[in-house]
Design a protein around this motif. Structure first.
Motif, short mmCIF file in Angstrom:
data_model
loop_
_atom_site.label_atom_id
_atom_site.label_comp_id
_atom_site.label_asym_id
_atom_site.label_seq_id
_atom_site.Cartn_x
_atom_site.Cartn_y
_atom_site.Cartn_z
N ALA A 249 0.91 -1.35 0.10
CA ALA A 249 0.00 0.01 -0.04
C ALA A 249 0.79 1.31 0.23
O ALA A 249 0.67 2.05 -0.70
N MET A 250 1.84 1.38 0.60
CA MET A 250 2.84 2.36 0.80
C MET A 250 3.58 2.64 -0.34
O MET A 250 3.70 3.75 -1.06
N LEU B 106 2.80 1.65 -3.51
CA LEU B 106 1.75 2.22 -4.48
C LEU B 106 1.35 3.62 -4.46
O LEU B 106 1.44 4.54 -5.25
N ALA B 107 1.26 4.05 -2.99
CA ALA B 107 0.99 5.51 -2.63
C ALA B 107 2.07 6.52 -2.97
O ALA B 107 2.04 7.42 -3.62
N SER B 108 3.11 5.88 -2.86
CA SER B 108 4.64 6.45 -3.14
C SER B 108 4.85 6.86 -4.69
O SER B 108 4.93 7.62 -4.91
N VAL B 109 4.31 5.78 -5.47
CA VAL B 109 4.58 5.76 -6.92
C VAL B 109 3.48 6.70 -7.49
O VAL B 109 3.81 7.80 -8.37
N ARG B 110 2.19 6.86 -6.85
CA ARG B 110 1.30 7.85 -7.23
C ARG B 110 1.37 9.21 -6.74
O ARG B 110 0.66 10.01 -7.02
N GLY B 111 2.51 9.37 -5.72
CA GLY B 111 2.74 10.81 -5.33
C GLY B 111 1.80 11.11 -4.32
O GLY B 111 1.95 12.18 -3.85
N LEU B 112 1.18 9.83 -3.49
CA LEU B 112 0.39 10.37 -2.34
C LEU B 112 1.11 10.19 -1.19
O LEU B 112 0.64 10.61 0.00
N TYR B 113 2.38 9.52 -1.21
CA TYR B 113 3.06 9.72 0.05
C TYR B 113 4.59 9.67 -0.15
O TYR B 113 4.98 9.39 -1.27
N ARG B 114 5.02 10.60 0.90
CA ARG B 114 6.51 10.77 0.65
C ARG B 114 7.14 10.73 1.91
O ARG B 114 6.66 11.21 2.97
N ARG B 115 8.23 9.98 2.27
CA ARG B 115 9.05 9.75 3.32
C ARG B 115 9.44 10.94 3.78
O ARG B 115 10.12 11.96 3.02
N GLU B 116 9.33 11.30 5.08
CA GLU B 116 9.70 12.43 5.63
C GLU B 116 11.17 12.57 5.84
O GLU B 116 12.02 11.45 5.82
N GLY C 185 -2.56 -0.91 -11.36
CA GLY C 185 -4.13 -1.09 -10.80
C GLY C 185 -4.95 -2.19 -11.11
O GLY C 185 -6.41 -2.26 -10.57
N ASP C 186 -4.07 -3.37 -11.30
CA ASP C 186 -5.22 -4.62 -11.63
C ASP C 186 -5.34 -5.44 -10.38
O ASP C 186 -6.24 -6.45 -10.32
N VAL C 187 -4.20 -5.34 -9.40
CA VAL C 187 -4.93 -5.99 -8.04
C VAL C 187 -4.50 -5.22 -6.93
O VAL C 187 -3.80 -4.01 -7.04
N GLU C 188 -5.33 -5.13 -5.84
CA GLU C 188 -5.28 -4.67 -4.79
C GLU C 188 -4.04 -4.56 -3.83
O GLU C 188 -3.78 -5.79 -3.59
N PRO C 189 -3.50 -3.66 -3.42
CA PRO C 189 -2.29 -3.80 -2.66
C PRO C 189 -2.62 -4.11 -1.27
O PRO C 189 -3.73 -3.89 -0.60
N ARG C 190 -1.87 -5.03 -0.78
CA ARG C 190 -1.85 -5.29 0.75
C ARG C 190 -1.59 -4.28 1.77
O ARG C 190 -0.36 -3.78 1.42
N ARG C 191 -2.06 -4.07 2.87
CA ARG C 191 -1.71 -3.08 3.74
C ARG C 191 -1.01 -3.83 4.94
O ARG C 191 -1.51 -4.83 5.36
N TYR D 49 3.02 5.05 6.44
CA TYR D 49 1.52 5.38 5.75
C TYR D 49 0.38 4.62 6.02
O TYR D 49 -0.68 5.14 6.21
N CYS D 50 0.54 3.57 6.50
CA CYS D 50 -0.60 2.77 6.85
C CYS D 50 -1.28 3.22 8.21
O CYS D 50 -2.34 3.34 8.44
N ARG D 51 -0.41 3.75 9.17
CA ARG D 51 -0.80 4.62 10.46
C ARG D 51 -1.41 5.63 9.97
O ARG D 51 -2.46 6.07 10.51
N GLN D 52 -0.92 6.48 9.04
CA GLN D 52 -1.80 7.73 8.71
C GLN D 52 -2.98 7.51 8.09
O GLN D 52 -3.77 8.22 8.21
#
Ligand SMILES: [Zn+2]
Length: 264
Positions: free
Chosen positions: A35-36, A38-48, A233-239, A245-248
């Motif tokens: 999940a993290m 995928l979010a990172s590739v999509r620009g939705l998450y960046r490590r601090e 986007g063909d398979v759902e990511p596991r968290r 990211y998952c905590r957020q």
């Protein structure tokens, strides 16, 4: 799948480049948490950017010849408003640079073409790599700044691992070696030039042996197909429900029953 998108130093980290190509850091993020990743590739998450990471980036920039640009981009965070020197909490970076500079062996391994970008298809997907130091026909070298050379506890591994494997540098070596081989036909050894962030920095030049690179390549091969289906986007990511990211993004639905985990 052939990818003709031309990568440059300017667009290497772009959203588009990250969409089109796999990189070692993407793979490692997916491997830690899908999940993290995928979010990172999509620009939705960046490590601090922590102070420790900034120290490493400063040392990297110094040896890659990109210090001027790095200072420009981090002037407000890392440098004193008055004298313009490094803030006290970042001065460790200068100690690390000195520890490397006084070792002729390290300087020799850091000599070569810097920040060399190559792309190739591996394991059925396109990859991009950016080598710290490339000596064509001779070797691939990456500079590493780590906390220390001690082992680290790895939750997903269920045990302690060497820092080399904990940070996935075996995976990096495996992918870099194979991309260079795909581009040039030459299989080159992979080295780490490593310096620690300790008060008295420790230093090492390490070759990752071929059997470890081969094992890491096997791991990438076993996992990349699923990761690529997630990325498209063909398979759902596991968290993992543990990472930043998952905590957020956690949504609690119902209480869980407390259980004591049995040791195996
Ligand atoms: Zn996670």
């Amino acid at each position: 799948m052939i990818c003709n998108y031309e990568l440059t130093a300017e667009n290497y980290h772009d959203r588009m480049a990250n969409d089109l190509f796999w990189s070692v850091s993407q793979f490692k993020e997916f491997d830690r948490c899908e999940a993290m990743g995928l979010a990172s590739v999509r620009g939705l998450y960046r490590r601090e950017e922590t102070d420790a990471l900034l120290i490493g980036s400063y040392v990297d920039a110094y040896f890659s010849g990109e210090l001027g640009q790095f200072i420009e981009e981090h002037r407000d965070v890392m440098f004193s408003k008055r004298g313009g020197g490094l803030l006290a909490k970042f001065q460790r970076a200068d100690d690390m640079i000195q520890a490397v500079t006084k070792q002729p062996l390290m300087m020799d391994y850091l000599a070569g073409e810097k920040q060399v970008i190559q792309t190739a298809e591996l394991f059925g997907v396109p990859w991009k790599i950016k080598m710290d130091v490339y000596r064509p026909g001779e070797r691939i070298v990456d500079l590493k700044c780590v906390k220390d050379f001690g082992d680290l506890w790895d939750d997903s591994f269920g045990g302690r691992r060497s820092w080399v494997e904990f940070w996935g540098y075996d995976i990096q070596g495996a992918v870099y070696q194979r991309v260079v081989e795909a581009v040039t036909g030459k299989k080159l050894p992979f080295y780490l030039v490593a310096v620690t962030k300790e008060k008295i920095p420790d230093v090492a030049v390490i070759q990752i042996p071929q059997h470890i690179l081969d094992a890491a390549a096997g791991l990438v091969e076993a996992k990349i197909e699923r990761f690529d289906l997630i990325k498209s986007g063909d398979v759902e990511p596991r968290r993992c429900e543990k990472c930043e990211y998952c905590r957020q993004t956690k949504k609690l639905v119902e209480p869980v029953v407390y259980e004591i985990e049995e040791a195996e």
